[in-house]
Scaffold this active site. Structure first.
Site, PDB file in Angstrom:
ATOM      1  N   LYS A   1       7.768 118.555 118.186  1.00 45.32           N
ATOM      2  CA  LYS A   1       6.399 118.791 117.823  1.00 45.32           C
ATOM      3  C   LYS A   1       5.474 117.551 118.551  1.00 45.32           C
ATOM      4  CE  LYS A   1       7.542 117.722 113.671  1.00 45.32           C
ATOM      5  NZ  LYS A   1       8.781 117.653 113.477  1.00 45.32           N
ATOM      6  N   GLY A   2       5.816 116.279 118.934  1.00 42.83           N
ATOM      7  CA  GLY A   2       5.213 115.365 119.729  1.00 42.83           C
ATOM      8  C   GLY A   2       5.162 115.844 121.040  1.00 42.83           C
TER       9      GLY A   2
ATOM     10  N   ASP B   1      17.025 123.532 127.558  1.00 39.69           N
ATOM     11  CA  ASP B   1      18.184 122.865 128.621  1.00 39.69           C
ATOM     12  C   ASP B   1      19.461 122.130 128.150  1.00 39.69           C
ATOM     13  OD1 ASP B   1      15.768 121.244 127.579  1.00 39.69           O
ATOM     14  OD2 ASP B   1      16.932 119.609 128.350  1.00 39.69           O
TER      15      ASP B   1
ATOM     16  N   GLN C   1       7.698 116.444 110.050  1.00 45.35           N
ATOM     17  CA  GLN C   1       8.899 117.093 109.430  1.00 45.35           C
ATOM     18  C   GLN C   1       8.834 118.698 109.770  1.00 45.35           C
ATOM     19  OE1 GLN C   1       6.578 114.823 106.776  1.00 45.35           O
ATOM     20  NE2 GLN C   1       7.974 113.306 108.162  1.00 45.35           N
TER      21      GLN C   1
ATOM     22  N   SER D   1      10.015 124.670 126.287  1.00 48.48           N
ATOM     23  CA  SER D   1      10.098 123.585 126.484  1.00 48.48           C
ATOM     24  C   SER D   1      11.364 123.152 127.381  1.00 48.48           C
ATOM     25  CB  SER D   1       9.776 122.432 125.487  1.00 48.48           C
ATOM     26  OG  SER D   1      10.250 121.161 125.933  1.00 48.48           O
TER      27      SER D   1
ATOM     28  N   LYS E   1      22.391 109.193 113.453  1.00 50.08           N
ATOM     29  CA  LYS E   1      22.572 110.266 114.444  1.00 50.08           C
ATOM     30  C   LYS E   1      22.412 111.675 113.624  1.00 50.08           C
ATOM     31  CE  LYS E   1      27.226 111.479 116.552  1.00 50.08           C
ATOM     32  NZ  LYS E   1      28.738 111.118 116.551  1.00 50.08           N
ATOM     33  N   ARG E   2      21.918 112.340 114.310  1.00 53.16           N
ATOM     34  CA  ARG E   2      21.310 113.749 113.808  1.00 53.16           C
ATOM     35  C   ARG E   2      22.625 114.658 113.633  1.00 53.16           C
ATOM     36  NH1 ARG E   2      16.314 114.151 117.467  1.00 53.16           N
ATOM     37  NH2 ARG E   2      14.857 112.654 116.537  1.00 53.16           N
TER      38      ARG E   2
ATOM     39  N   THR F   1      15.010 105.984 112.347  1.00 55.31           N
ATOM     40  CA  THR F   1      15.916 105.183 111.595  1.00 55.31           C
ATOM     41  C   THR F   1      17.089 105.040 112.555  1.00 55.31           C
ATOM     42  OG1 THR F   1      16.807 107.481 110.910  1.00 55.31           O
ATOM     43  CG2 THR F   1      15.411 106.158 109.290  1.00 55.31           C
TER      44      THR F   1
ATOM     45  N   ASP G   1      12.134 117.077 113.823  1.00 59.21           N
ATOM     46  CA  ASP G   1      12.405 116.691 115.360  1.00 59.21           C
ATOM     47  C   ASP G   1      12.566 117.859 116.202  1.00 59.21           C
ATOM     48  OD1 ASP G   1      12.670 114.037 114.252  1.00 59.21           O
ATOM     49  OD2 ASP G   1      14.887 114.298 113.475  1.00 59.21           O
TER      50      ASP G   1
ATOM     51  N   THR H   1      14.424 109.074 115.703  1.00 60.76           N
ATOM     52  CA  THR H   1      13.387 108.276 116.239  1.00 60.76           C
ATOM     53  C   THR H   1      13.190 106.989 115.263  1.00 60.76           C
ATOM     54  OG1 THR H   1      12.452 110.116 117.118  1.00 60.76           O
ATOM     55  CG2 THR H   1      11.201 108.196 117.385  1.00 60.76           C
TER      56      THR H   1
ATOM     57  N   ALA I   1       7.741 110.224 109.902  1.00 58.08           N
ATOM     58  CA  ALA I   1       7.662 111.072 111.150  1.00 58.08           C
ATOM     59  C   ALA I   1       8.238 110.205 112.429  1.00 58.08           C
ATOM     60  CB  ALA I   1       6.581 111.760 111.400  1.00 58.08           C
ATOM     61  N   GLY I   2       8.727 110.715 113.385  1.00 64.52           N
ATOM     62  CA  GLY I   2       8.939 110.056 114.697  1.00 64.52           C
ATOM     63  C   GLY I   2       8.628 111.153 115.679  1.00 64.52           C
ATOM     64  N   HIS I   3       7.728 110.972 116.246  1.00 63.60           N
ATOM     65  CA  HIS I   3       7.198 111.887 117.346  1.00 63.60           C
ATOM     66  C   HIS I   3       7.313 111.243 118.911  1.00 63.60           C
ATOM     67  CE1 HIS I   3       4.852 114.548 114.320  1.00 63.60           C
ATOM     68  NE2 HIS I   3       6.180 114.360 114.076  1.00 63.60           N
TER      69      HIS I   3
HETATM   70  P1  GDP Z   1       9.715 115.690 116.650  1.00 62.85           P
HETATM   71  O1  GDP Z   1       9.602 114.746 115.361  1.00 62.85           O
HETATM   72  O2  GDP Z   1       9.422 117.210 116.296  1.00 62.85           O
HETATM   73  O3  GDP Z   1       8.062 115.249 117.542  1.00 62.85           O
HETATM   74  O4  GDP Z   1      10.710 115.421 117.790  1.00 62.85           O
HETATM   75  P2  GDP Z   1      11.380 113.868 118.129  1.00 62.85           P
HETATM   76  O5  GDP Z   1      10.377 113.440 119.182  1.00 62.85           O
HETATM   77  O6  GDP Z   1      11.680 113.343 116.904  1.00 62.85           O
HETATM   78  O7  GDP Z   1      12.432 114.717 118.985  1.00 62.85           O
HETATM   79  C1  GDP Z   1      12.698 115.544 119.917  1.00 62.85           C
HETATM   80  C2  GDP Z   1      13.536 114.922 121.123  1.00 62.85           C
HETATM   81  O8  GDP Z   1      13.581 115.681 122.061  1.00 62.85           O
HETATM   82  C3  GDP Z   1      12.566 113.707 121.742  1.00 62.85           C
HETATM   83  O9  GDP Z   1      13.427 112.725 122.115  1.00 62.85           O
HETATM   84  C4  GDP Z   1      11.819 114.437 122.956  1.00 62.85           C
HETATM   85  O10 GDP Z   1      11.464 113.685 124.078  1.00 62.85           O
HETATM   86  C5  GDP Z   1      13.143 115.273 123.160  1.00 62.85           C
HETATM   87  N1  GDP Z   1      12.532 116.638 123.650  1.00 62.85           N
HETATM   88  C6  GDP Z   1      11.470 117.459 123.486  1.00 62.85           C
HETATM   89  N2  GDP Z   1      11.410 118.667 124.121  1.00 62.85           N
HETATM   90  C7  GDP Z   1      12.432 118.794 124.883  1.00 62.85           C
HETATM   91  C8  GDP Z   1      12.898 119.713 125.799  1.00 62.85           C
HETATM   92  O11 GDP Z   1      12.627 120.779 125.892  1.00 62.85           O
HETATM   93  N3  GDP Z   1      14.223 119.080 126.219  1.00 62.85           N
HETATM   94  C9  GDP Z   1      14.975 118.092 126.133  1.00 62.85           C
HETATM   95  N4  GDP Z   1      16.131 117.783 126.848  1.00 62.85           N
HETATM   96  N5  GDP Z   1      14.396 117.241 125.353  1.00 62.85           N
HETATM   97  C10 GDP Z   1      13.182 117.245 124.764  1.00 62.85           C
HETATM   98  P1  IMO Z   2       9.520 114.358 112.130  1.00 60.23           P
HETATM   99  O1  IMO Z   2       7.993 114.591 111.925  1.00 60.23           O
HETATM  100  C1  IMO Z   2      13.661 114.831 110.451  1.00 60.23           C
HETATM  101  C2  IMO Z   2      14.191 113.735 106.294  1.00 60.23           C
HETATM  102  C3  IMO Z   2      14.785 112.539 105.852  1.00 60.23           C
HETATM  103  C4  IMO Z   2      15.499 112.921 104.609  1.00 60.23           C
HETATM  104  C5  IMO Z   2      14.240 113.801 103.998  1.00 60.23           C
HETATM  105  C6  IMO Z   2      13.575 112.851 103.032  1.00 60.23           C
HETATM  106  O2  IMO Z   2       9.874 113.293 113.013  1.00 60.23           O
HETATM  107  O3  IMO Z   2      10.012 115.689 112.329  1.00 60.23           O
HETATM  108  P2  IMO Z   2      11.444 111.070 103.413  1.00 60.23           P
HETATM  109  O4  IMO Z   2      11.827 109.449 103.901  1.00 60.23           O
HETATM  110  O5  IMO Z   2      10.706 111.835 103.810  1.00 60.23           O
HETATM  111  O6  IMO Z   2      11.377 110.813 101.649  1.00 60.23           O
HETATM  112  O7  IMO Z   2      13.226 111.747 103.600  1.00 60.23           O
HETATM  113  O8  IMO Z   2      13.305 114.192 105.017  1.00 60.23           O
HETATM  114  N1  IMO Z   2      12.996 113.500 107.145  1.00 60.23           N
HETATM  115  C7  IMO Z   2      12.860 113.919 108.523  1.00 60.23           C
HETATM  116  N2  IMO Z   2      13.994 114.594 109.212  1.00 60.23           N
HETATM  117  N3  IMO Z   2      12.277 114.438 110.893  1.00 60.23           N
HETATM  118  C8  IMO Z   2      11.394 113.720 110.404  1.00 60.23           C
HETATM  119  O9  IMO Z   2      10.086 113.871 110.817  1.00 60.23           O
HETATM  120  C9  IMO Z   2      11.896 113.773 109.186  1.00 60.23           C
HETATM  121  N4  IMO Z   2      10.870 112.764 107.981  1.00 60.23           N
HETATM  122  C10 IMO Z   2      11.549 113.108 107.039  1.00 60.23           C
HETATM  123  O10 IMO Z   2      15.893 112.374 107.075  1.00 60.23           O
HETATM  124  O11 IMO Z   2      16.594 113.932 104.715  1.00 60.23           O
HETATM  125 MG    MG Z   3      10.981 113.222 115.086  1.00 61.44          MG
END
Ligand code: GDP
Ligand code: IMO
Ligand code: MG
Length: 430
Positions: free
Chosen positions: A16-17, A333, A224, A413, A304-305, A301, A13, A299, A39-41
């Protein structure tokens, strides 16, 4: 050749997305090489939000090819759902812009059920998985009994493969006191989603080799983060795949020389979802404040992180194990307005100062962070698109982190929006 691998340098999280989406303008192909729909991007383009779990982030840009490599575990039901959901947002998806490796392993409903069953049985010792069947599907892959995407092309032999798989799973189900599964039922269910998968199948390694010959630019999209890597992460609180950059080659069928630049993504602080060690965690008002400002909810589940300070020891370690050449620092930010910012620079373990993270689960749980305190900034960095728009103290913070992690910041970013990004070094121009 200029191909870039993007990997998370923390516990996932990291953003990356957003970064892959921004970089994909410069690429021809975007490849997922591990993980699955755990994953949740999140992508935000002109205020419109796209959430991707299985499809590569390149799918939202017209004219780019998106590839799901052999290293990914594919849930066909989820695939169908995600494709439909993106289509309803106006994204065009067809064989011209999406291909799936014919040697990728499938996630079946039995994997999801086993994942959940095991987590429930583990009680307090649970991993905190996403409950999507990722671990069980990878176990079957290395156990040499998985059903693979390409098996859906050969219906004559599929039924036998399902029986081979069920020999193992029914023994497990008996052990858990659960009803056994019927092979024909599993087969019939698969037939409902067969076409969705088959439409996109390809020998992806070959397709990518052709792209390479045509001097196309390939962007590898990690899921991840490195601290969730099955070998280098906080085992056993990890995911079931290799998330390090080396996997970009294995999980797509290209050799290690295919990647010319490794970009790590790191937040300006740290988050983690699920169980496991987190030395710089702030289970207090500060963590709460960061979580609220950073909108730190999963994204996938909605969980809360957990939030805490930037851990330079862990990010430096991630940089080494993945050969990261530049960092994209995200969510700077979110720290705007904090009076004091702390950074973990080393640990104390059993009375000794150490500057690497120990590999044993027990030692990882015992380390105490050593912090360096840093003065915050009052002005806003949100939405900044150049260095000059950043508060001076924020620039100092970035420079300080670069020194600690022994790696330059290539991108910065400053908001979720695609274009609120500052480029210092173009990863494709190495
Ligand atoms: P990923 O799994 O690595 O792709 O990340 P996620 O999408 O799960 O979580 C990142 C969250 O932070 C998303 O809601 C993005 O829209 C948001 N985000 C990404 N870059 C920034 C940033 O520079 N500032 C803020 N405030 N939010 C960001
Ligand atoms: P993105 O790509 C954050 C975590 C789960 C759990 C552990 C194992 O969005 O960054 P799994 O279902 O993979 O067997 O769970 O890994 N986890 C992530 N945490 N971002 C992710 O993906 C994750 N994918 C799995 O919360 O602790
Ligand atoms: Mg994610």
């Amino acid at each position: 050749m200029a191909n870039v691998a993007v990997v998370g340098a923390q516990w996932g999280d990291e953003g990356k997305g957003k970064i892959v989406d921004w970089l994909s303008e410069r690429a021809d192909v975007v490849v997922r090489f591990q993980g699955g729909h755990n994953a949740g991007h999140t992508l935000v383009i002109d205020g419109k939000v796209y959430k991707l779990s299985l499809l590569p982030s390149g799918i939202v840009r017209p004219g780019k090819l998106s590839v799901i490599g052999n290293g990914v575990v594919v849930d066909p039901w989820h695939l169908a759902k995600e494709i439909d959901s993106l289509k309803s947002q106006g994204i065009v998806i067809n064989r011209d812009n999406l291909r799936i490796a014919e040697n990728a392993s499938l996630i079946l409903p039995l994997h999801r059920e086993l994942d959940i069953l095991r987590e429930e049985a583990a009680g307090a010792a649970k991993i905190g998985t996403t409950g999507r069947g990722i671990g069980p599907a990878y176990e079957d892959k290395v156990g040499r009994r998985a059903i693979r995407t390409g098996d859906l092309l050969d219906l004559q032999n599929l039924r036998g493969k399902i029986d081979r798989l069920l020999l193992h799973h029914n023994a497990l189900l008996r052990g858990f006191g659960k009803p056994e599964l019927d092979g024909q039922k599993v087969y019939d269910e698969l037939m409902q989603v067969r076409d969705t998968v088959v439409t996109y199948l390809d020998p992806v390694w070959h397709l990518l080799d052709e792209m390479k010959k045509g001097r196309k630019r390939i962007l590898f999209e990690g899921a991840q983060g490195i601290l969730l890597d099955i070998d280098h992460g906080t085992y056993p609180y990890v995911t079931s795949s290799n998330t390090i950059a080396g996997q970009a080659a294995n999980g797509s069928g290209m050799g290690p020389s295919a990647v010319s630049y490794v970009l790590g993504i790191a937040k300006a602080y740290t988050t983690r979802v699920g169980s496991g060690p987190f030395p710089s965690e702030q289970a207090n008002d500060i963590g709460e404040w960061i979580g609220q400002r950073g909108k730190e909810f999963g994204t996938v589940t909605g969980r809360k992180r957990r939030c805490g300070w930037f851990d330079a020891v862990l990010v430096r370690q991630a940089i080494k194990t993945s050969g990261i050449q530049g960092i994209a620092l995200t969510k700077l930010d979110v720290l705007d307005g904090l009076e004091e910012i702390k950074v973990c620079v080393a640990y104390m373990l059993d009375g000794k100062r150490i500057d690497i993270f120990p590999s044993s689960e027990e030692a990882q749980a015992r380390v105490e962070p050593i912090y360096q305190s840093f003065e915050g900034w009052k002005d806003s960095s949100a939405g900044a698109r150049s260095w000059t728009q950043l508060p001076a103290q924020a620039v100092k913070y970035v420079r300080y982190l670069e020194e600690l992690i022994e790696c330059p910041v290539a991108l910065l970013s400053t908001s979720p929006e695609r274009n609120d990004t500052i480029l210092m070094k173009d990863p494709f121009e190495d």
